[in-house]
Scaffold this active site. Sequence first.
Site, PDB file in Angstrom:
ATOM      1  N   ASN A  91     -41.114 -29.168  38.084  1.00  0.00           N
ATOM      2  CA  ASN A  91     -40.689 -28.684  36.772  1.00  0.00           C
ATOM      3  C   ASN A  91     -41.269 -27.320  36.412  1.00  0.00           C
ATOM      4  O   ASN A  91     -40.776 -26.667  35.486  1.00  0.00           O
ATOM      5  CB  ASN A  91     -41.109 -29.762  35.746  1.00  0.00           C
ATOM      6  CG  ASN A  91     -41.133 -29.269  34.345  1.00  0.00           C
ATOM      7  OD1 ASN A  91     -40.071 -29.098  33.731  1.00  0.00           O
ATOM      8  ND2 ASN A  91     -42.322 -29.005  33.807  1.00  0.00           N
ATOM      9  N   TYR A 157     -33.137 -15.262  35.463  1.00  0.00           N
ATOM     10  CA  TYR A 157     -33.500 -16.677  35.277  1.00  0.00           C
ATOM     11  C   TYR A 157     -32.333 -17.571  35.700  1.00  0.00           C
ATOM     12  O   TYR A 157     -32.515 -18.551  36.427  1.00  0.00           O
ATOM     13  CB  TYR A 157     -33.852 -16.890  33.816  1.00  0.00           C
ATOM     14  CG  TYR A 157     -34.217 -18.299  33.426  1.00  0.00           C
ATOM     15  CD1 TYR A 157     -35.469 -18.821  33.720  1.00  0.00           C
ATOM     16  CD2 TYR A 157     -33.316 -19.106  32.715  1.00  0.00           C
ATOM     17  CE1 TYR A 157     -35.816 -20.113  33.331  1.00  0.00           C
ATOM     18  CE2 TYR A 157     -33.649 -20.385  32.323  1.00  0.00           C
ATOM     19  CZ  TYR A 157     -34.907 -20.889  32.633  1.00  0.00           C
ATOM     20  OH  TYR A 157     -35.236 -22.168  32.237  1.00  0.00           O
ATOM     21  N   LYS A 161     -32.154 -20.546  38.532  1.00  0.00           N
ATOM     22  CA  LYS A 161     -31.862 -21.941  38.197  1.00  0.00           C
ATOM     23  C   LYS A 161     -30.587 -22.441  38.897  1.00  0.00           C
ATOM     24  O   LYS A 161     -30.485 -23.623  39.242  1.00  0.00           O
ATOM     25  CB  LYS A 161     -31.780 -22.107  36.688  1.00  0.00           C
ATOM     26  CG  LYS A 161     -33.125 -21.889  35.985  1.00  0.00           C
ATOM     27  CD  LYS A 161     -34.198 -22.868  36.483  1.00  0.00           C
ATOM     28  CE  LYS A 161     -35.458 -22.835  35.636  1.00  0.00           C
ATOM     29  NZ  LYS A 161     -36.447 -23.854  36.064  1.00  0.00           N
ATOM     30  N   THR A 192     -39.777 -26.162  23.160  1.00  0.00           N
ATOM     31  CA  THR A 192     -41.021 -25.613  23.714  1.00  0.00           C
ATOM     32  C   THR A 192     -41.049 -24.109  23.422  1.00  0.00           C
ATOM     33  O   THR A 192     -40.052 -23.528  22.979  1.00  0.00           O
ATOM     34  CB  THR A 192     -41.107 -25.819  25.237  1.00  0.00           C
ATOM     35  OG1 THR A 192     -40.230 -24.878  25.882  1.00  0.00           O
ATOM     36  CG2 THR A 192     -40.710 -27.234  25.640  1.00  0.00           C
TER      37      THR A 192
HETATM   38  N1  LIG Z   1     -37.644 -25.117  27.097  1.00  0.00           N
HETATM   39  C1  LIG Z   1     -36.378 -24.882  27.387  1.00  0.00           C
HETATM   40  O1  LIG Z   1     -35.578 -24.558  26.508  1.00  0.00           O
HETATM   41  C2  LIG Z   1     -35.899 -25.025  28.809  1.00  0.00           C
HETATM   42  C3  LIG Z   1     -34.528 -25.088  29.050  1.00  0.00           C
HETATM   43  C4  LIG Z   1     -34.064 -25.224  30.356  1.00  0.00           C
HETATM   44  C5  LIG Z   1     -34.978 -25.310  31.388  1.00  0.00           C
HETATM   45  N2  LIG Z   1     -36.302 -25.239  31.132  1.00  0.00           N
HETATM   46  C6  LIG Z   1     -37.219 -25.343  32.263  1.00  0.00           C
HETATM   47  O2  LIG Z   1     -38.114 -26.412  32.023  1.00  0.00           O
HETATM   48  C7  LIG Z   1     -39.312 -26.192  32.753  1.00  0.00           C
HETATM   49  C8  LIG Z   1     -40.488 -26.408  31.834  1.00  0.00           C
HETATM   50  O3  LIG Z   1     -40.452 -25.426  30.827  1.00  0.00           O
HETATM   51  P1  LIG Z   1     -41.033 -25.652  29.364  1.00  0.00           P
HETATM   52  O4  LIG Z   1     -39.962 -25.370  28.413  1.00  0.00           O
HETATM   53  O5  LIG Z   1     -41.762 -26.932  29.303  1.00  0.00           O
HETATM   54  O6  LIG Z   1     -42.015 -24.389  29.253  1.00  0.00           O
HETATM   55  P2  LIG Z   1     -43.569 -24.247  29.435  1.00  0.00           P
HETATM   56  O7  LIG Z   1     -44.284 -25.037  28.409  1.00  0.00           O
HETATM   57  O8  LIG Z   1     -43.821 -22.785  29.522  1.00  0.00           O
HETATM   58  O9  LIG Z   1     -43.853 -24.928  30.837  1.00  0.00           O
HETATM   59  C9  LIG Z   1     -43.848 -24.256  32.042  1.00  0.00           C
HETATM   60  C10 LIG Z   1     -44.988 -24.836  32.875  1.00  0.00           C
HETATM   61  O10 LIG Z   1     -44.906 -24.317  34.213  1.00  0.00           O
HETATM   62  C11 LIG Z   1     -46.215 -24.008  34.632  1.00  0.00           C
HETATM   63  N3  LIG Z   1     -46.144 -22.959  35.636  1.00  0.00           N
HETATM   64  C12 LIG Z   1     -45.610 -21.721  35.496  1.00  0.00           C
HETATM   65  N4  LIG Z   1     -45.750 -21.034  36.630  1.00  0.00           N
HETATM   66  C13 LIG Z   1     -46.380 -21.854  37.511  1.00  0.00           C
HETATM   67  C14 LIG Z   1     -46.821 -21.712  38.851  1.00  0.00           C
HETATM   68  N5  LIG Z   1     -46.637 -20.572  39.524  1.00  0.00           N
HETATM   69  N6  LIG Z   1     -47.432 -22.758  39.440  1.00  0.00           N
HETATM   70  C15 LIG Z   1     -47.631 -23.911  38.758  1.00  0.00           C
HETATM   71  N7  LIG Z   1     -47.233 -24.108  37.499  1.00  0.00           N
HETATM   72  C16 LIG Z   1     -46.632 -23.081  36.876  1.00  0.00           C
HETATM   73  C17 LIG Z   1     -46.939 -23.538  33.371  1.00  0.00           C
HETATM   74  O11 LIG Z   1     -48.332 -23.727  33.479  1.00  0.00           O
HETATM   75  P3  LIG Z   1     -49.325 -22.544  33.917  1.00  0.00           P
HETATM   76  O12 LIG Z   1     -48.844 -21.297  33.233  1.00  0.00           O
HETATM   77  O13 LIG Z   1     -50.664 -23.016  33.449  1.00  0.00           O
HETATM   78  O14 LIG Z   1     -49.239 -22.460  35.402  1.00  0.00           O
HETATM   79  C18 LIG Z   1     -46.347 -24.457  32.322  1.00  0.00           C
HETATM   80  O15 LIG Z   1     -47.119 -25.636  32.171  1.00  0.00           O
HETATM   81  C19 LIG Z   1     -39.190 -24.788  33.340  1.00  0.00           C
HETATM   82  O16 LIG Z   1     -38.789 -24.887  34.699  1.00  0.00           O
HETATM   83  C20 LIG Z   1     -38.111 -24.154  32.505  1.00  0.00           C
HETATM   84  O17 LIG Z   1     -37.461 -23.114  33.191  1.00  0.00           O
HETATM   85  C21 LIG Z   1     -36.791 -25.097  29.863  1.00  0.00           C
END
Ligand SMILES: NC(=O)c1ccc[n+]([C@@H]2O[C@H](COP(=O)([O-])OP(=O)(O)OC[C@H]3O[C@@H](n4cnc5c(N)ncnc54)[C@H](OP(=O)(O)O)[C@@H]3O)[C@@H](O)[C@H]2O)c1
Length: 252
Positions: A91, A157, A161, A192
């Site tokens: 994720n 992005y 994806k 988030t």
């Molecule tokens: N929120 C939305 O609207 C949305 C919509 C569609 C898809 N998504 C996807 O959902 C996923 C989670 O996003 P979220 O919304 O929960 O945002 P978030 O809170 O920013 O979570 C992203 C997480 O990924 C970790 N991360 C980033 N780079 C990393 C790396 N190189 N190695 C290991 N961990 C890493 C971050 O932790 P660290 O920075 O501490 O490493 C963070 O905990 C993502 O893939 C995002 O693209 C989100």
Amino acid sequence: MTSRFTGKVALVTGGGSGIGRATALAFAREGATVVVAGRNPEPLAETVELIEASGGQGSAVTADVSNSDDVARLVATAVERHGGLHVAFNNAGVLAAGPVADIDEQDWDRQLAINVTGVWLSMKHEIAHMREHGGGVIVNTASNLGAHRRLPGTGAYAATKAAVSALTRTAALEYIGEGIRINAISPGPIETTMSLLPGETEADRAERAKTTQPIGRVGTLAEAAAAVLWLAAPESGFTVGHDLVIDGGASA
Ligand SMILES: NC(=O)c1ccc[n+]([C@@H]2O[C@H](COP(=O)([O-])OP(=O)(O)OC[C@H]3O[C@@H](n4cnc5c(N)ncnc54)[C@H](OP(=O)(O)O)[C@@H]3O)[C@@H](O)[C@H]2O)c1
């Protein structure tokens, strides 16, 4: 309390915040021992505290999913500590917005490295373990902006994806015969920090969603986590290579 994951070890990358943390807590509530991974130890430790405070079991591993050695160590540590790896939620991801001609090269490379290479490396090391130990279940996080809809300003992005979606479906075909079931989720905007525009508050975002989202709101963490748990649970056993859109109708 239900217990769809009793006796299972679940790995969640990006488990220190957002969708990853909510899903880690949900897995733990349903009986899994959860290993959370990310680059920064503090938020991971907080997730583990929350898991333990609600009576669950978990541990943290600091790892960068774009680094193969880190991911190999992550999978090995999960197995050593907890005796196996049955479920993986890949994720971790990042978003850097901007129109195509203005995308910074470093931002392009970083998004590819984390969002695509990170999911590939995670699957590579997880599958290597699972295929030798009776199979497993993998869910990857794509986005509705990948294979499902277009939004100006999100080209890099979206490209990453869409790649996650394609990689998920290909891997699903390659490994279902070995008992490894692979699917993805494609969320729309979830509550988030990632779905906040620069300088936007949560109240601003709620107001914006009333007119920009068909359902009139962003998705909840619980709604995202519930979809992941369903894809990871035996009840979805005939669902293979699916990319489940959870976006309130935005890409309908
Ligand atoms: N929120 C939305 O609207 C949305 C919509 C569609 C898809 N998504 C996807 O959902 C996923 C989670 O996003 P979220 O919304 O929960 O945002 P978030 O809170 O920013 O979570 C992203 C997480 O990924 C970790 N991360 C980033 N780079 C990393 C790396 N190189 N190695 C290991 N961990 C890493 C971050 O932790 P660290 O920075 O501490 O490493 C963070 O905990 C993502 O893939 C995002 O693209 C989100």
